[in-house]
Design an enzyme around this catalytic site. Structure first.
Site, PDB file in Angstrom:
ATOM      1  N   GLU A   1      59.438  49.734  21.093  1.00  0.00           N
ATOM      2  CA  GLU A   1      59.661  48.442  21.740  1.00  0.00           C
ATOM      3  C   GLU A   1      60.537  48.611  22.990  1.00  0.00           C
ATOM      4  O   GLU A   1      61.358  49.538  23.050  1.00  0.00           O
ATOM      5  CB  GLU A   1      60.376  47.502  20.768  1.00  0.00           C
ATOM      6  CG  GLU A   1      59.574  47.146  19.514  1.00  0.00           C
ATOM      7  CD  GLU A   1      58.578  46.022  19.743  1.00  0.00           C
ATOM      8  OE1 GLU A   1      58.069  45.865  20.880  1.00  0.00           O
ATOM      9  OE2 GLU A   1      58.290  45.311  18.763  1.00  0.00           O
TER      10      GLU A   1
ATOM     11  N   HIS B   1      54.861  47.603  24.544  1.00  0.00           N
ATOM     12  CA  HIS B   1      55.166  48.627  23.538  1.00  0.00           C
ATOM     13  C   HIS B   1      53.937  49.477  23.253  1.00  0.00           C
ATOM     14  O   HIS B   1      52.800  49.039  23.417  1.00  0.00           O
ATOM     15  CB  HIS B   1      55.757  48.021  22.246  1.00  0.00           C
ATOM     16  CG  HIS B   1      54.796  47.334  21.335  1.00  0.00           C
ATOM     17  ND1 HIS B   1      55.039  46.081  20.795  1.00  0.00           N
ATOM     18  CD2 HIS B   1      53.603  47.710  20.814  1.00  0.00           C
ATOM     19  CE1 HIS B   1      54.047  45.745  20.009  1.00  0.00           C
ATOM     20  NE2 HIS B   1      53.156  46.711  20.005  1.00  0.00           N
TER      21      HIS B   1
ATOM     22  N   ASP C   1      51.564  54.607  13.337  1.00  0.00           N
ATOM     23  CA  ASP C   1      52.620  53.823  12.698  1.00  0.00           C
ATOM     24  C   ASP C   1      52.173  53.175  11.386  1.00  0.00           C
ATOM     25  O   ASP C   1      50.993  53.170  11.042  1.00  0.00           O
ATOM     26  CB  ASP C   1      53.145  52.760  13.680  1.00  0.00           C
ATOM     27  CG  ASP C   1      52.024  52.060  14.448  1.00  0.00           C
ATOM     28  OD1 ASP C   1      50.859  52.112  14.006  1.00  0.00           O
ATOM     29  OD2 ASP C   1      52.310  51.470  15.500  1.00  0.00           O
TER      30      ASP C   1
ATOM     31  N   ASN D   1      54.111  43.144  25.237  1.00  0.00           N
ATOM     32  CA  ASN D   1      55.403  43.399  25.890  1.00  0.00           C
ATOM     33  C   ASN D   1      55.536  44.849  26.384  1.00  0.00           C
ATOM     34  O   ASN D   1      56.617  45.288  26.755  1.00  0.00           O
ATOM     35  CB  ASN D   1      56.562  43.060  24.943  1.00  0.00           C
ATOM     36  CG  ASN D   1      56.602  43.956  23.706  1.00  0.00           C
ATOM     37  OD1 ASN D   1      55.729  44.808  23.518  1.00  0.00           O
ATOM     38  ND2 ASN D   1      57.584  43.765  22.855  1.00  0.00           N
TER      39      ASN D   1
HETATM   40  C1  GLP Z   1      50.672  46.792  17.062  1.00  0.00           C
HETATM   41  C2  GLP Z   1      50.588  48.304  16.967  1.00  0.00           C
HETATM   42  C3  GLP Z   1      50.286  48.934  18.297  1.00  0.00           C
HETATM   43  C4  GLP Z   1      49.123  48.215  18.972  1.00  0.00           C
HETATM   44  C5  GLP Z   1      49.478  46.769  19.195  1.00  0.00           C
HETATM   45  C6  GLP Z   1      48.402  45.995  19.920  1.00  0.00           C
HETATM   46  O1  GLP Z   1      51.922  46.348  17.428  1.00  0.00           O
HETATM   47  N1  GLP Z   1      51.776  48.860  16.434  1.00  0.00           N
HETATM   48  O2  GLP Z   1      49.990  50.295  18.098  1.00  0.00           O
HETATM   49  O3  GLP Z   1      48.814  48.844  20.169  1.00  0.00           O
HETATM   50  O4  GLP Z   1      49.697  46.200  17.915  1.00  0.00           O
HETATM   51  O5  GLP Z   1      47.525  45.385  19.029  1.00  0.00           O
HETATM   52  P1  GLP Z   1      46.146  44.739  19.434  1.00  0.00           P
HETATM   53  O6  GLP Z   1      45.237  45.858  19.718  1.00  0.00           O
HETATM   54  O7  GLP Z   1      45.710  43.974  18.211  1.00  0.00           O
HETATM   55  O8  GLP Z   1      46.391  43.878  20.611  1.00  0.00           O
END
Ligand code: GLP
Length: 241
Positions: free
Chosen positions: A143, A138, A67, A136
């Site tokens: 989402e 995702h 993304d 959450n």
């Molecule tokens: C973002 C990304 C996800 C990722 C998530 C968790 O929202 N789009 O791909 O898995 O963050 O992030 P973290 O690893 O910092 O908890």
């Protein structure tokens, strides 16, 4: 589904990197699906170490990131392109032209999303997809919702996600509210999927995922339970029973 419970973040990162290393050795022109966020940073550090100390060769691989925020160009310090360059690409011998991160500045976004999926297909599909998870449930920016997109799409970020991700920006107001994200179908097409989760902030969602034994678009990560080669690696903090 296979579950690996690592003692701590270091062990989790080493375990994930070892799996990726093995796959890269097996298939030197592998296509990797990569994630951003704080979770995979340790895995990437280990891959850099394997490159520096053992000569692990990334010269033939291709990568596709999950993304990117709409509106941010790759030079923006909070963009995912910048993150990937800093945390991995600039430190291994990958060819920059073989690294694909969605372009947050693309003009025709709808068309761009279709092209992104097409590029993945043209590369032969993703062999190994690395994933983090939002608190959450995702994955990428899929989402929780009534329905989920199959292909790459323009995602609207939930309030919880904007709050969670604001730590990577100067203020919460700066967090973009939309992003280009691989869809759940693009992710499920990967031949092998590795999901990483660490820390107590992820314990609740991991418990939901493991306990319920159902799939629901309201818990997007649960759809991965349908995949035939799905490994979850958690640390003890994210796995409280
Ligand atoms: C973002 C990304 C996800 C990722 C998530 C968790 O929202 N789009 O791909 O898995 O963050 O992030 P973290 O690893 O910092 O908890």
């Amino acid at each position: 589904m296979k579950l690996i419970v690592a003692k701590n973040y270091e062990e989790l990162s080493k375990t994930a990197a070892d799996i990726i290393k093995e796959e890269v050795i097996k298939k030197p022109n592998i296509v990797l699906g990569l994630a951003t966020g704080s979770t995979p940073v340790g895995t990437y550090k280990n891959l850099i170490k394997f490159h520096e100390e053992e000569g692990l060769d990334f010269s033939k691989i291709k990568t596709f990131n999950l993304d990117e925020y709409v509106g941010l160009d790759g030079k923006h310090p909070s963009s995912y392109r910048y993150f990937m360059d800093e945390n991995l690409f600039s430190k291994i011998n990958i060819k920059m032209e073989n690294t694909y991160v969605p372009d947050g500045k693309a003009s025709d976004l709808e068309n761009y999303c279709k092209e992104y999926d097409r590029s993945i297909e043209e590369a032969g599909g993703i062999d190994v997809q690395v994933l983090g998870i939002g608190s959450n449930g995702h994955i990428a920016f899929n989402e929780p919702s009534e329905s989920l997109s199959i292909g790459t799409f323009i995602a609207s970020l939930k309030e919880t996600t904007i709050k969670d991700n604001s730590r990577f920006f100067n203020s919460i107001e700066e967090v973009p509210t939309t992003a280009i994200s691989m869809g759940i179908g693009s992710i499920l097409k990967a031949k092998k999927i590795i999901l990483l989760a660490n820390g107590k902030n992820k314990a609740e969602v991991i418990q939901q995922l493991l306990d319920k034994n159902v799939v629901s678009t309201n818990l997007p990560v649960s759809l991965l339970l349908l995949h035939p080669d799905f490994t979850i690696i958690v640390d003890e903090a994210a796995y409280k029973k």
